[in-house]
Design a protein around this motif. Structure first.
Motif, PDB file in Angstrom:
ATOM      1  N   VAL A   8      -1.204  -0.700  -4.233  1.00 14.26           N
ATOM      2  CA  VAL A   8      -0.490  -0.505  -5.495  1.00 14.26           C
ATOM      3  C   VAL A   8       0.146  -1.796  -5.997  1.00 14.26           C
ATOM      4  O   VAL A   8       0.701  -1.822  -7.088  1.00 14.26           O
ATOM      5  CB  VAL A   8       0.587   0.602  -5.380  1.00 14.26           C
ATOM      6  CG1 VAL A   8      -0.059   1.950  -5.131  1.00 14.26           C
ATOM      7  CG2 VAL A   8       1.599   0.277  -4.296  1.00 14.26           C
TER       8      VAL A   8
ATOM      9  N   VAL B 264       8.217   0.528  -7.214  1.00 13.54           N
ATOM     10  CA  VAL B 264       7.890   1.593  -6.276  1.00 13.54           C
ATOM     11  C   VAL B 264       8.403   2.903  -6.844  1.00 13.54           C
ATOM     12  O   VAL B 264       9.594   3.047  -7.104  1.00 13.54           O
ATOM     13  CB  VAL B 264       8.543   1.326  -4.902  1.00 13.54           C
ATOM     14  CG1 VAL B 264       8.230   2.448  -3.932  1.00 13.54           C
ATOM     15  CG2 VAL B 264       8.104  -0.018  -4.347  1.00 13.54           C
TER      16      VAL B 264
ATOM     17  N   VAL C 160       6.096  10.383  -0.003  1.00 15.30           N
ATOM     18  CA  VAL C 160       4.735   9.979   0.364  1.00 15.30           C
ATOM     19  C   VAL C 160       4.450  10.487   1.761  1.00 15.30           C
ATOM     20  O   VAL C 160       5.338  10.870   2.510  1.00 15.30           O
ATOM     21  CB  VAL C 160       4.570   8.438   0.318  1.00 15.30           C
ATOM     22  CG1 VAL C 160       4.761   7.938  -1.097  1.00 15.30           C
ATOM     23  CG2 VAL C 160       5.508   7.742   1.259  1.00 15.30           C
TER      24      VAL C 160
ATOM     25  N   LYS D  60       0.845  -1.196   0.000  1.00  9.66           N
ATOM     26  CA  LYS D  60       0.000   0.000   0.000  1.00  9.66           C
ATOM     27  C   LYS D  60       0.872   1.233   0.000  1.00  9.66           C
ATOM     28  O   LYS D  60       1.940   1.267   0.599  1.00  9.66           O
ATOM     29  CB  LYS D  60      -0.899   0.024   1.238  1.00  9.66           C
ATOM     30  CG  LYS D  60      -1.965  -1.038   1.234  1.00  9.66           C
ATOM     31  CD  LYS D  60      -2.864  -0.882   2.437  1.00  9.66           C
ATOM     32  CE  LYS D  60      -3.968  -1.927   2.400  1.00  9.66           C
ATOM     33  NZ  LYS D  60      -4.877  -1.757   3.557  1.00  9.66           N
ATOM     34  N   ARG D  61       0.397   2.266  -0.671  1.00  7.78           N
ATOM     35  CA  ARG D  61       1.073   3.564  -0.727  1.00  7.78           C
ATOM     36  C   ARG D  61       0.034   4.617  -0.403  1.00  7.78           C
ATOM     37  O   ARG D  61      -0.976   4.728  -1.104  1.00  7.78           O
ATOM     38  CB  ARG D  61       1.655   3.785  -2.105  1.00  7.78           C
ATOM     39  CG  ARG D  61       2.382   5.075  -2.255  1.00  7.78           C
ATOM     40  CD  ARG D  61       3.077   5.106  -3.623  1.00  7.78           C
ATOM     41  NE  ARG D  61       3.782   6.325  -3.769  1.00  7.78           N
ATOM     42  CZ  ARG D  61       3.282   7.409  -4.354  1.00  7.78           C
ATOM     43  NH1 ARG D  61       2.077   7.381  -4.860  1.00  7.78           N
ATOM     44  NH2 ARG D  61       3.997   8.497  -4.432  1.00  7.78           N
ATOM     45  N   ASN D  62       0.252   5.347   0.685  1.00  8.14           N
ATOM     46  CA  ASN D  62      -0.722   6.344   1.161  1.00  8.14           C
ATOM     47  C   ASN D  62      -2.098   5.714   1.357  1.00  8.14           C
ATOM     48  O   ASN D  62      -3.114   6.313   1.058  1.00  8.14           O
ATOM     49  CB  ASN D  62      -0.826   7.527   0.201  1.00  8.14           C
ATOM     50  CG  ASN D  62       0.428   8.357   0.170  1.00  8.14           C
ATOM     51  OD1 ASN D  62       1.141   8.451   1.167  1.00  8.14           O
ATOM     52  ND2 ASN D  62       0.732   8.960  -0.958  1.00  8.14           N
TER      53      ASN D  62
END
Length: 50
Positions: A32, A44, A49, A26-28
């Motif tokens: 993803v 990535v 972030v 997960k990103r923010n």
């Protein structure tokens, strides 16, 4: 099976096809990347972030 990575305190052992689980990146808070196995390789982006 020999460890493929180790130091004085840790050792990693490569997973096999019998591993159970999954992986999620997960990103923010947004997913993803996903893998049906408990490991994977994910691209990535190189940016800040929160």
């Amino acid at each position: 099976m020999p460890g493929f990575w180790s130091d004085a305190e840790h050792a990693g052992i490569q997973g096999g096809l019998g591993d159970i689980g999954s992986a999620e990146l997960k990103r923010n808070g947004e997913v993803v990347g996903q893998s049906g196995r408990p490991f994977g390789v994910f691209a990535v982006p190189a940016e800040d972030v929160r």
